[in-house]
Design an enzyme around this catalytic site. Structure first.
Site, PDB file in Angstrom:
ATOM      1  CG  ASP A  13     -46.404 -27.396  22.607  1.00 13.02           C
ATOM      2  OD1 ASP A  13     -46.863 -26.642  23.474  1.00 13.02           O
ATOM      3  OD2 ASP A  13     -45.406 -27.135  21.904  1.00 13.02           O
ATOM      4  CE  LYS A  16     -48.330 -29.340  29.187  1.00 13.87           C
ATOM      5  NZ  LYS A  16     -47.769 -29.534  27.845  1.00 13.87           N
ATOM      6  N   GLY A  40     -47.813 -22.561  26.620  1.00 14.91           N
ATOM      7  CA  GLY A  40     -48.893 -22.034  25.783  1.00 14.91           C
ATOM      8  C   GLY A  40     -49.915 -23.133  25.595  1.00 14.91           C
ATOM      9  CG  HIS A  41     -51.455 -24.739  28.328  1.00  9.01           C
ATOM     10  ND1 HIS A  41     -51.529 -24.656  29.689  1.00  9.01           N
ATOM     11  CD2 HIS A  41     -50.216 -25.193  28.058  1.00  9.01           C
ATOM     12  CE1 HIS A  41     -50.380 -25.036  30.214  1.00  9.01           C
ATOM     13  NE2 HIS A  41     -49.560 -25.361  29.248  1.00  9.01           N
ATOM     14  CD  GLN A 220     -42.778 -25.657  30.732  1.00  9.62           C
ATOM     15  OE1 GLN A 220     -42.665 -25.846  31.944  1.00  9.62           O
ATOM     16  NE2 GLN A 220     -43.307 -24.552  30.250  1.00  9.62           N
TER      17      GLN A 220
HETATM   18  P1  GDP Z   1     -50.419 -27.985  25.743  1.00  7.88           P
HETATM   19  O1  GDP Z   1     -49.297 -27.018  25.816  1.00  7.88           O
HETATM   20  O2  GDP Z   1     -50.041 -29.352  26.178  1.00  7.88           O
HETATM   21  O3  GDP Z   1     -51.662 -27.496  26.439  1.00  7.88           O
HETATM   22  O4  GDP Z   1     -50.792 -28.127  24.212  1.00  7.88           O
HETATM   23  P2  GDP Z   1     -50.966 -26.924  23.156  1.00  7.88           P
HETATM   24  O5  GDP Z   1     -52.261 -26.271  23.413  1.00  7.88           O
HETATM   25  O6  GDP Z   1     -49.748 -26.080  23.112  1.00  7.88           O
HETATM   26  O7  GDP Z   1     -50.965 -27.740  21.798  1.00  7.88           O
HETATM   27  C1  GDP Z   1     -51.918 -28.700  21.505  1.00  7.88           C
HETATM   28  C2  GDP Z   1     -52.680 -28.256  20.249  1.00  7.88           C
HETATM   29  O8  GDP Z   1     -53.433 -29.344  19.761  1.00  7.88           O
HETATM   30  C3  GDP Z   1     -53.699 -27.149  20.529  1.00  7.88           C
HETATM   31  O9  GDP Z   1     -53.765 -26.326  19.404  1.00  7.88           O
HETATM   32  C4  GDP Z   1     -55.003 -27.918  20.728  1.00  7.88           C
HETATM   33  O10 GDP Z   1     -56.140 -27.140  20.380  1.00  7.88           O
HETATM   34  C5  GDP Z   1     -54.812 -29.041  19.760  1.00  7.88           C
HETATM   35  N1  GDP Z   1     -55.455 -30.316  20.136  1.00  7.88           N
HETATM   36  C6  GDP Z   1     -55.543 -30.903  21.361  1.00  7.88           C
HETATM   37  N2  GDP Z   1     -56.103 -32.134  21.252  1.00  7.88           N
HETATM   38  C7  GDP Z   1     -56.351 -32.320  19.933  1.00  7.88           C
HETATM   39  C8  GDP Z   1     -56.878 -33.414  19.191  1.00  7.88           C
HETATM   40  O11 GDP Z   1     -57.222 -34.471  19.707  1.00  7.88           O
HETATM   41  N3  GDP Z   1     -56.959 -33.240  17.836  1.00  7.88           N
HETATM   42  C9  GDP Z   1     -56.575 -32.102  17.198  1.00  7.88           C
HETATM   43  N4  GDP Z   1     -56.674 -32.048  15.882  1.00  7.88           N
HETATM   44  N5  GDP Z   1     -56.059 -31.065  17.879  1.00  7.88           N
HETATM   45  C10 GDP Z   1     -55.946 -31.186  19.230  1.00  7.88           C
HETATM   46  P1  IMO Z   2     -46.290 -26.206  27.133  1.00  6.42           P
HETATM   47  O1  IMO Z   2     -46.747 -26.030  28.554  1.00  6.42           O
HETATM   48  C1  IMO Z   2     -43.135 -26.974  24.269  1.00  6.42           C
HETATM   49  C2  IMO Z   2     -39.108 -25.618  25.303  1.00  6.42           C
HETATM   50  C3  IMO Z   2     -38.536 -24.497  24.449  1.00  6.42           C
HETATM   51  C4  IMO Z   2     -37.060 -24.840  24.517  1.00  6.42           C
HETATM   52  C5  IMO Z   2     -36.882 -25.349  25.945  1.00  6.42           C
HETATM   53  C6  IMO Z   2     -36.354 -24.302  26.922  1.00  6.42           C
HETATM   54  O2  IMO Z   2     -47.042 -25.373  26.163  1.00  6.42           O
HETATM   55  O3  IMO Z   2     -46.240 -27.649  26.762  1.00  6.42           O
HETATM   56  P2  IMO Z   2     -37.498 -22.171  28.031  1.00  6.42           P
HETATM   57  O4  IMO Z   2     -38.087 -20.943  27.409  1.00  6.42           O
HETATM   58  O5  IMO Z   2     -38.448 -22.951  28.864  1.00  6.42           O
HETATM   59  O6  IMO Z   2     -36.211 -21.921  28.751  1.00  6.42           O
HETATM   60  O7  IMO Z   2     -37.087 -23.105  26.774  1.00  6.42           O
HETATM   61  O8  IMO Z   2     -38.174 -25.784  26.360  1.00  6.42           O
HETATM   62  N1  IMO Z   2     -40.419 -25.328  25.914  1.00  6.42           N
HETATM   63  C7  IMO Z   2     -41.581 -25.836  25.476  1.00  6.42           C
HETATM   64  N2  IMO Z   2     -41.846 -26.617  24.419  1.00  6.42           N
HETATM   65  N3  IMO Z   2     -44.128 -26.632  25.102  1.00  6.42           N
HETATM   66  C8  IMO Z   2     -43.870 -25.872  26.187  1.00  6.42           C
HETATM   67  O9  IMO Z   2     -44.804 -25.596  27.120  1.00  6.42           O
HETATM   68  C9  IMO Z   2     -42.551 -25.406  26.401  1.00  6.42           C
HETATM   69  N4  IMO Z   2     -41.964 -24.644  27.341  1.00  6.42           N
HETATM   70  C10 IMO Z   2     -40.659 -24.610  27.038  1.00  6.42           C
HETATM   71  O10 IMO Z   2     -39.037 -24.535  23.128  1.00  6.42           O
HETATM   72  O11 IMO Z   2     -36.778 -25.905  23.650  1.00  6.42           O
HETATM   73 MG    MG Z   3     -48.249 -25.720  24.579  1.00  8.12          MG
END
Ligand code: GDP
Ligand code: IMO
Ligand code: MG
Length: 428
Positions: A13, A16, A40-41, A220
């Site tokens: 999270d 990416k 989840g992105h 991840q």
């Molecule tokens: P990922 O799994 O690495 O793609 O990240 P996620 O999308 O799960 O979580 C990142 C969250 O931060 C998302 O809700 C993005 O919209 C948000 N985000 C990304 N970059 C920034 C930033 O620079 N500032 C803020 N406030 N939010 C950001």
């Molecule tokens: P993105 O791509 C954050 C975590 C789960 C749990 C552990 C194992 O959005 O960054 P799993 O279901 O993979 O067997 O769970 O890994 N986990 C993540 N945490 N971002 C993710 O993906 C994750 N994918 C798995 O919360 O701790």
């Molecule tokens: Mg994510």
């Protein structure tokens, strides 16, 4: 010609999806190489929010998008995701590896058992499907697109019968109807997926030979890596750059840059050690300001100070060449900011990242105080867009410099908001 691997440098999270969206514009092909629907992105552009679990955010730029061999795919969920984008008139060019493994209902059922709850998995069947891969009992994409799919599906499920009955997932009668239902469903899905399924490795190698640029997208983060992460509190695949070779069709002779994504602080979803976690009111504040709730499960993310010691482990171990630093805008709203620059255990400073999660739970982080980055208005950020780092306000510049000096690699992207536009790229 240089390809790029994007990886999370923390516990996932990191942002990416946002960086992949930006970088897709400059690459010809985007390849997701690991994980499944646990990812989840979120990508925001022009006030529109897009959510991805399987598809690379490169689809927004109409790039050739590949789901590689390293993925585990729930064919029902992926179809829904493709269709939800189609409804918005986004018709992705999707190619799926014939060798990618399938997540079925029994994998999800296994993932709701006690062991998974202890880890705090996403419950998407990830661990059991990778376990099936290692024990050579899974169905793969190629199995459901063949003329004899019904035979293959029934055979594979029948071979699992004793095991699944012993796990008390089904009664004998229920299991027979599970086989029938699954087989009917997968045959239909096989027809749907057939035009998309191919030997994606060959595609990747061909693109490379033709001088096209490839973006390899990791899900991840480094500390969730099955080999190098905080085991057993990890996911079940390679989340570091190595995953692009194992599951994305990258080869060691390619010219590749590795971009690590890190937040300006740290978060983690699920259980497991987190040395810099903030368990007090300041953590609640950081979670709320940063809207730190999971994209996949909606769970509140655990939050804490930036752990440079863990980040250095991720950088060195994963060969990360440059960083994207995200959410500096969130950090700017926090009163007390600290950086973890070392680990101490029972009064002794250590110079390695412990392999043992029990040891990690006992760590006392060594902190360095640092001024809170300035909280800039959108207009102030716009003025900084094409300027060098030296134009940044003092505290933001100092925060970045301290990170760069500690890690020995440059910050190439600074993200100061969720929108695609809220990003500055620096020459490195
Ligand atoms: P990922 O799994 O690495 O793609 O990240 P996620 O999308 O799960 O979580 C990142 C969250 O931060 C998302 O809700 C993005 O919209 C948000 N985000 C990304 N970059 C920034 C930033 O620079 N500032 C803020 N406030 N939010 C950001
Ligand atoms: P993105 O791509 C954050 C975590 C789960 C749990 C552990 C194992 O959005 O960054 P799993 O279901 O993979 O067997 O769970 O890994 N986990 C993540 N945490 N971002 C993710 O993906 C994750 N994918 C798995 O919360 O701790
Ligand atoms: Mg994510």
């Amino acid at each position: 010609m240089q390809h790029t691997i994007v990886v999370g440098a923390q516990w996932g999270d990191e942002g990416k999806g946002k960086l992949v969206d930006i970088l897709s514009e400059r690459h010809d092909t985007v390849v997701r190489f690991n994980g499944g629907g646990n990812a989840g992105h979120t990508v925001i552009h022009n006030g529109h929010t897009y959510k991805f679990h399987y598809l690379p955010s490169g689809i927004l730029h109409n790039k050739r998008c590949i789901l590689g061999t390293g993925l585990v795919i729930n064919p029902v969920d992926l179809k829904e995701e493709i269709e939800s984008f189609a409804k918005e008139n986004i018709q992705p060019q999707i190619f799926i590896s014939a060798r990618a493994h399938l997540i079925l209902e029994h994998h999800k059922m296994l993932d709701s058992k006690k062991g998974s709850q202890k880890i705090g998995t996403t419950g998407r069947g990830i661990g059991p499907t990778y376990a099936g891969k290692a024990s050579r009992t899974n169905l793969r994409m190629l199995d459901i697109i063949q003329g004899n799919a019904a035979f293959r599906i029934k055979k594979a499920l029948n071979e699992l019968k004793d095991y699944l009955l012993a796990e008390h997932l089904f009664s004998e009668r229920d299991f027979d109807s599970y086989i029938t239902k699954t087989s009917e469903l997968l045959i239909k899905l096989g027809t749907y997926y057939k035009p998309m399924v191919t030997d994606t490795e060959v595609d990747v190698q061909k693109a490379n030979a033709e001088g096209k640029t490839i973006l390899f997208e990791g899900a991840q983060g480094a500390l969730l890596d099955i080999n190098y992460g905080t085991y057993p509190f990890v996911t079940s695949c390679s989340t570091t750059a190595g995953g692009a070779f194992v599951g994305g069709g990258a080869t060691p002779s390619m010219n590749i840059k590795i971009l690590g994504i890190t937040k300006a602080y740290t978060t983690r979803v699920g259980e497991g050690p987190f040395p810099t976690e903030l368990r007090d009111e300041s953590g609640v504040q950081l979670r709320n300001v940063g809207k730190e709730f999971g994209t996949t499960t909606g769970r509140p993310r655990r939050v804490g100070h930036l752990d440079l010691f863990a980040l250095k482990y991720a950088v060195q171990n994963g060969g990360i060449n440059a960083l994207a630093l995200t959410k500096i805008d969130t950090l700017a709203k926090i009163e007390t900011v600290k950086l973890c620059v070392g680990y101490e255990i029972q009064g002794k400073i250590i110079d390695y990242f412990p392999a043992d999660s029990t040891t990690l739970k006992l760590i006392n982080p060594i902190y360095q105080d640092i001024e809170t980055p300035e909280d800039l208005t959108p207009e102030e950020w716009i003025k900084l867009r094409h300027k060098p780092k030296s134009a940044l306000p003092k505290n933001i510049a100092n925060y970045i410099r301290t990170i760069e000096n500690y890690l020995g690699i440059p910050v190439e992207y600074l993200s100061h908001g969720p929108d695609r536009e809220e990003t500055i790229q620096y020459d490195i």
